[in-house]
Design an enzyme around this catalytic site. Structure first.
Site, PDB file in Angstrom:
ATOM      1  N   MET A   1     -23.469  -3.311 -48.848  1.00 20.34           N
ATOM      2  CA  MET A   1     -23.046  -4.119 -49.782  1.00 20.34           C
ATOM      3  C   MET A   1     -23.564  -5.431 -49.809  1.00 20.34           C
ATOM      4  O   MET A   1     -23.612  -5.930 -50.549  1.00 20.34           O
ATOM      5  CB  MET A   1     -21.848  -4.698 -48.931  1.00 20.34           C
TER       6      MET A   1
ATOM      7  N   ASN B   1     -13.995  -7.059 -47.610  1.00 24.08           N
ATOM      8  CA  ASN B   1     -13.825  -6.893 -46.199  1.00 24.08           C
ATOM      9  C   ASN B   1     -14.296  -6.864 -45.774  1.00 24.08           C
ATOM     10  O   ASN B   1     -14.717  -7.321 -44.532  1.00 24.08           O
ATOM     11  CB  ASN B   1     -12.550  -5.950 -46.041  1.00 24.08           C
TER      12      ASN B   1
ATOM     13  N   TYR C   1     -20.919 -18.510 -40.016  1.00 17.52           N
ATOM     14  CA  TYR C   1     -20.122 -17.827 -40.516  1.00 17.52           C
ATOM     15  C   TYR C   1     -18.669 -18.682 -40.884  1.00 17.52           C
ATOM     16  O   TYR C   1     -18.347 -18.323 -42.323  1.00 17.52           O
ATOM     17  CB  TYR C   1     -19.237 -17.207 -39.176  1.00 17.52           C
TER      18      TYR C   1
ATOM     19  N   GLY D   1      -6.747 -14.899 -38.660  1.00 21.41           N
ATOM     20  CA  GLY D   1      -7.571 -15.930 -36.841  1.00 21.41           C
ATOM     21  C   GLY D   1      -7.777 -14.676 -36.004  1.00 21.41           C
ATOM     22  O   GLY D   1      -8.653 -13.290 -36.571  1.00 21.41           O
ATOM     23  N   LEU D   2      -7.618 -14.774 -34.861  1.00 20.48           N
ATOM     24  CA  LEU D   2      -8.707 -13.869 -33.583  1.00 20.48           C
ATOM     25  C   LEU D   2      -7.383 -12.220 -34.049  1.00 20.48           C
ATOM     26  O   LEU D   2      -6.601 -11.822 -33.766  1.00 20.48           O
ATOM     27  CB  LEU D   2      -8.378 -13.720 -32.564  1.00 20.48           C
ATOM     28  N   ILE D   3      -8.621 -10.756 -33.896  1.00 19.78           N
ATOM     29  CA  ILE D   3      -7.594  -9.891 -34.643  1.00 19.78           C
ATOM     30  C   ILE D   3      -8.586  -9.155 -33.306  1.00 19.78           C
ATOM     31  O   ILE D   3      -9.415  -9.104 -33.336  1.00 19.78           O
ATOM     32  CB  ILE D   3      -7.499  -9.446 -35.751  1.00 19.78           C
ATOM     33  N   ASP D   4      -7.684  -8.128 -32.912  1.00 25.26           N
ATOM     34  CA  ASP D   4      -8.405  -7.076 -31.342  1.00 25.26           C
ATOM     35  C   ASP D   4      -9.368  -6.126 -32.418  1.00 25.26           C
ATOM     36  O   ASP D   4      -8.977  -4.945 -32.633  1.00 25.26           O
ATOM     37  CB  ASP D   4      -6.777  -6.008 -31.068  1.00 25.26           C
ATOM     38  N   THR D   5     -10.502  -6.049 -32.954  1.00 17.55           N
ATOM     39  CA  THR D   5     -11.073  -5.975 -33.522  1.00 17.55           C
ATOM     40  C   THR D   5     -12.386  -5.800 -33.134  1.00 17.55           C
ATOM     41  O   THR D   5     -13.378  -6.254 -31.625  1.00 17.55           O
ATOM     42  CB  THR D   5     -11.663  -5.465 -35.291  1.00 17.55           C
TER      43      THR D   5
ATOM     44  N   ALA E   1     -14.953  -7.982 -30.204  1.00 17.52           N
ATOM     45  CA  ALA E   1     -15.320  -7.536 -28.919  1.00 17.52           C
ATOM     46  C   ALA E   1     -16.922  -7.678 -29.047  1.00 17.52           C
ATOM     47  O   ALA E   1     -17.230  -8.143 -27.645  1.00 17.52           O
ATOM     48  CB  ALA E   1     -15.577  -5.816 -29.138  1.00 17.52           C
TER      49      ALA E   1
END
Ligand code: NAG
Ligand code: NAG
Length: 307
Positions: free
Chosen positions: A91, A117, A187, A220-224, A228
């Site tokens: 993109m 996204n 970011y 917020g903080l997401i498990d992705t 990692a």
């Protein structure tokens, strides 16, 4: 005095109601909906693709890795997508943005939802790079191209299509788009910029009677994959619990379908922190800064270990 008490109780009730308010969401409204989601090879994007598929939507997904896209599309078909197709591309490249929207127009004959996204992880992937801002303008340029310009390019290409259907734009923002903590210069910069751009655009659309909703997602903080990568760089983030990507994806889809201007997920962290930051910025910033020094001592980057 009696009156004041009632006013306070009323205000409190309104606040509590506002916080707990969940807009109604009709899953049927997504059956056959024409949807484009970018950045679907993993994480929240992949989970959104599966949810839209379960709701029986017609979905075009994008990412750079074609092998992954094929796997995700196959699973979407199993889950009940009316149609599932992909565009493999970057993109950050204008041609790939154009190809994405054109393909949706040709295959679906229109567009109801554009969910932007994708994100560049280049700053996180660069090994042994100091997390302090070091004047690296080349990296900033790459970051802005993928995480800012491309969002506006895709939205601009899609707007004429969304106008025809009274469609919706969903922008994946971040808590970093409302609150800037240390070590997120790249970011936080792009995510704040997205908030500014799309908040302004939302009002321009209203002024022109263009009924396209814009939902900015404060995540917020997401498990992705992203945390990692973060974890690899900043080992100390290991201790912070992350919310599940699948629930986050569902919250975004509901917010987009309900045409909400913003959504917060996980709400307690994202909403409370954002409001606190607005009310007492200095206090909030000294609190955030205070968290880092003891944790940084454990980070491989600061104690000079090889990654
Ligand atoms: C879109 O919304 C407008 C009002 O803003 C309405 O008049 C029009 O019929 C709607 N069009 C579609 C295709 O839903
Ligand atoms: C905009 O379009 C949506 C979806 O078609 C519709 O529910 C809403 O009433 C419209 N808003 C206005 C202001 O017309």
């Amino acid at each position: 005095m009696g009156k004041l008490r009632w006013i306070l109780i009323l205000l409190l009730a309104v606040l509590v109601g506002y916080i707990w308010y969940e807009p109604t969401f009709d899953p049927e409204s997504l059956r056959g909906a024409k949807v484009v989601v970018t950045g679907c090879s993993s994480g929240i994007g992949e989970q959104m693709a599966y949810h839209y598929a379960r709701f029986g939507a017609r979905v075009l997904i994008t990412a750079r890795r074609e092998g992954r896209l094929k796997e995700v599309v196959a699973k979407m078909k199993d889950l009940g997508a009316q149609e599932a197709i992909y565009v493999a591309g970057d993109m950050g490249e204008p041609e790939d943005c154009e190809r994405t929207i054109k393909t949706a127009e040709e295959k679906f004959g229109g567009l109801d939802y554009l969910v932007i996204n994708h994100a560049s992880l280049s700053t996180l992937k660069k090994k042994n790079k100091s997390p302090f801002w070091d004047g690296d303008m080349d990296m900033l340029h790459d970051e802005v191209t993928v995480n800012y310009y491309s969002y506006i390019r895709l939205a601009s290409l899609a707007l004429p299509l969304l106008h025809k259907t009274n469609g919706s734009l969903v922008i994946l923002g971040s808590m970093a788009g409302k609150i800037a903590s240390p070590f997120s210069t790249f970011y936080a910069g792009t995510k704040h910029a997205l908030d500014g751009f799309f908040t302004s655009l939302r009002q321009e659309l209203v002024m022109q009677d263009i009924n396209v909703s814009i939902t900015y997602c404060v995540i917020g903080l997401i498990d992705t994959e992203l945390p990692a990568q973060f974890r690899q760089l900043f080992g100390f983030l290991m201790d912070i619990p992350a919310a599940p990507a699948s629930d986050c994806a569902m919250a975004i889809i509901r917010g987009g379908a309900a045409r909400q201007r913003e959504i917060y997920y996980p709400w307690r962290d994202a909403w409370v922190a954002t409001k606190l930051r607005t009310i007492v910025p200095q206090f909030f910033e000294s609190l955030t800064r205070g968290i880092y020094p003891p944790l940084l001592e454990k980070s491989p980057i600061f104690i000079g270990e090889e990654n």
